[in-house]
Design a protein around this motif. Structure first.
Motif, PDB file in Angstrom:
ATOM      1  N   PHE A 252       0.544  -1.282  -0.016  1.00 44.10           N
ATOM      2  CA  PHE A 252       0.137   0.088  -0.029  1.00 44.10           C
ATOM      3  C   PHE A 252       0.821   1.404   0.087  1.00 44.10           C
ATOM      4  O   PHE A 252       0.120   2.356  -0.064  1.00 44.10           O
ATOM      5  N   THR A 253       2.134   1.194   0.120  1.00 39.58           N
ATOM      6  CA  THR A 253       3.007   2.302   0.077  1.00 39.58           C
ATOM      7  C   THR A 253       4.339   2.023  -0.196  1.00 39.58           C
ATOM      8  O   THR A 253       4.838   1.043   0.056  1.00 39.58           O
ATOM      9  N   ILE A 254       5.209   3.201  -0.484  1.00 38.81           N
ATOM     10  CA  ILE A 254       6.762   3.168  -0.581  1.00 38.81           C
ATOM     11  C   ILE A 254       7.165   4.056   0.614  1.00 38.81           C
ATOM     12  O   ILE A 254       6.756   5.232   0.738  1.00 38.81           O
ATOM     13  N   LEU A 255       8.085   3.516   1.500  1.00 35.61           N
ATOM     14  CA  LEU A 255       8.675   3.814   2.482  1.00 35.61           C
ATOM     15  C   LEU A 255      10.407   4.295   2.217  1.00 35.61           C
ATOM     16  O   LEU A 255      10.974   3.455   1.829  1.00 35.61           O
TER      17      LEU A 255
ATOM     18  N   ARG B 150       4.895   7.398   0.820  1.00 38.28           N
ATOM     19  CA  ARG B 150       3.962   7.575  -0.292  1.00 38.28           C
ATOM     20  C   ARG B 150       2.821   6.785  -0.666  1.00 38.28           C
ATOM     21  O   ARG B 150       3.164   5.578  -1.259  1.00 38.28           O
ATOM     22  N   VAL B 151       1.836   6.651   0.022  1.00 38.83           N
ATOM     23  CA  VAL B 151       0.811   5.991  -0.014  1.00 38.83           C
ATOM     24  C   VAL B 151       0.125   5.823  -1.641  1.00 38.83           C
ATOM     25  O   VAL B 151      -0.051   6.711  -2.223  1.00 38.83           O
ATOM     26  N   ARG B 152      -0.001   4.611  -2.165  1.00 36.54           N
ATOM     27  CA  ARG B 152      -0.351   4.360  -3.440  1.00 36.54           C
ATOM     28  C   ARG B 152      -1.956   4.714  -3.769  1.00 36.54           C
ATOM     29  O   ARG B 152      -3.066   4.878  -2.787  1.00 36.54           O
TER      30      ARG B 152
ATOM     31  N   VAL C 183      -7.416   2.256   0.702  1.00 38.92           N
ATOM     32  CA  VAL C 183      -8.084   2.689   1.950  1.00 38.92           C
ATOM     33  C   VAL C 183      -7.060   2.394   3.295  1.00 38.92           C
ATOM     34  O   VAL C 183      -6.687   1.234   3.493  1.00 38.92           O
ATOM     35  N   PHE C 184      -6.448   3.429   3.677  1.00 42.36           N
ATOM     36  CA  PHE C 184      -5.706   3.427   4.801  1.00 42.36           C
ATOM     37  C   PHE C 184      -6.114   3.232   6.113  1.00 42.36           C
ATOM     38  O   PHE C 184      -6.861   4.050   6.808  1.00 42.36           O
TER      39      PHE C 184
ATOM     40  N   ASN D 230      -0.898  11.031  -4.204  1.00 37.54           N
ATOM     41  CA  ASN D 230      -2.060  10.271  -4.564  1.00 37.54           C
ATOM     42  C   ASN D 230      -3.122  10.334  -3.928  1.00 37.54           C
ATOM     43  O   ASN D 230      -3.058  10.820  -2.722  1.00 37.54           O
ATOM     44  N   VAL D 231      -4.412  10.033  -4.489  1.00 35.23           N
ATOM     45  CA  VAL D 231      -5.611  10.134  -3.651  1.00 35.23           C
ATOM     46  C   VAL D 231      -5.994   9.061  -3.046  1.00 35.23           C
ATOM     47  O   VAL D 231      -5.805   7.870  -3.808  1.00 35.23           O
ATOM     48  N   TYR D 232      -6.355   8.812  -1.653  1.00 33.97           N
ATOM     49  CA  TYR D 232      -6.572   7.740  -1.046  1.00 33.97           C
ATOM     50  C   TYR D 232      -7.444   7.969   0.109  1.00 33.97           C
ATOM     51  O   TYR D 232      -7.497   9.213   0.497  1.00 33.97           O
ATOM     52  N   ASN D 233      -7.888   7.017   0.758  1.00 33.31           N
ATOM     53  CA  ASN D 233      -8.750   7.365   1.919  1.00 33.31           C
ATOM     54  C   ASN D 233      -8.100   6.983   3.209  1.00 33.31           C
ATOM     55  O   ASN D 233      -7.514   6.099   3.214  1.00 33.31           O
ATOM     56  N   VAL D 234      -8.231   7.721   4.342  1.00 34.69           N
ATOM     57  CA  VAL D 234      -7.864   7.412   5.607  1.00 34.69           C
ATOM     58  C   VAL D 234      -8.751   7.361   6.483  1.00 34.69           C
ATOM     59  O   VAL D 234      -9.465   8.248   6.628  1.00 34.69           O
TER      60      VAL D 234
END
Length: 128
Positions: free
Chosen positions: A12-15, A25-27, A31-32, A61-65
């Motif tokens: 779900f991410t690159i660290l 950087r969350v992809r 849905v985080f 990026n666009v994602y939900n938390v």
């Protein structure tokens, strides 16, 4: 900016791990939620051990938390702060809402350079 010491790609991410902070950087479309936070805590705890660090979410990026993920984050004893960096108005608005759920210092920035200055301030306070 400090040298990248290690890069880890999760589903779900690159660290990017640096001496005092990690940039995530969350992809797109993720849905985080609690599961992703647990994975991050495990990876960050493994890398930083007991060294103090700041988590920086670079929202490109666009994602939900799920904002409730911040309620138990204080259990990570060496996490000295959370920064959100984005140029997108929608991400900044959401981050300001998420801030009210955090028990650790939490700041929102448009520029990464400003977040880096804040990281230095937090580390200076954490060593006192």
């Amino acid at each position: 900016m400090e040298e990248i010491l290690r890069t880890i790609e999760l589903e779900f991410t690159i660290l990017e791990f640096h001496k005092k902070f990690v940039i995530s950087r969350v992809r797109e479309g993720v849905v985080f939620s609690k599961k992703q936070v647990e994975d991050l805590i495990e990876v960050c705890s493994d890398f930083y051990k007991s060294k103090k660090f700041v988590y920086i979410s670079q929202r490109v990026n666009v994602y939900n938390v799920d904002p409730t993920v911040y309620l138990n984050i204080y259990s990570v004893k060496n996490l000295v702060g959370i920064a959100i960096v984005s140029e997108m108005a929608s991400s900044l608005k959401m981050a300001n809402f998420e801030k009210s759920f955090s028990k650790v210092p939490f700041a929102v920035f448009i520029e990464m350079e400003d977040a880096m200055d804040w990281v230095e301030e937090l580390h200076a306070k954490a060593t006192l």
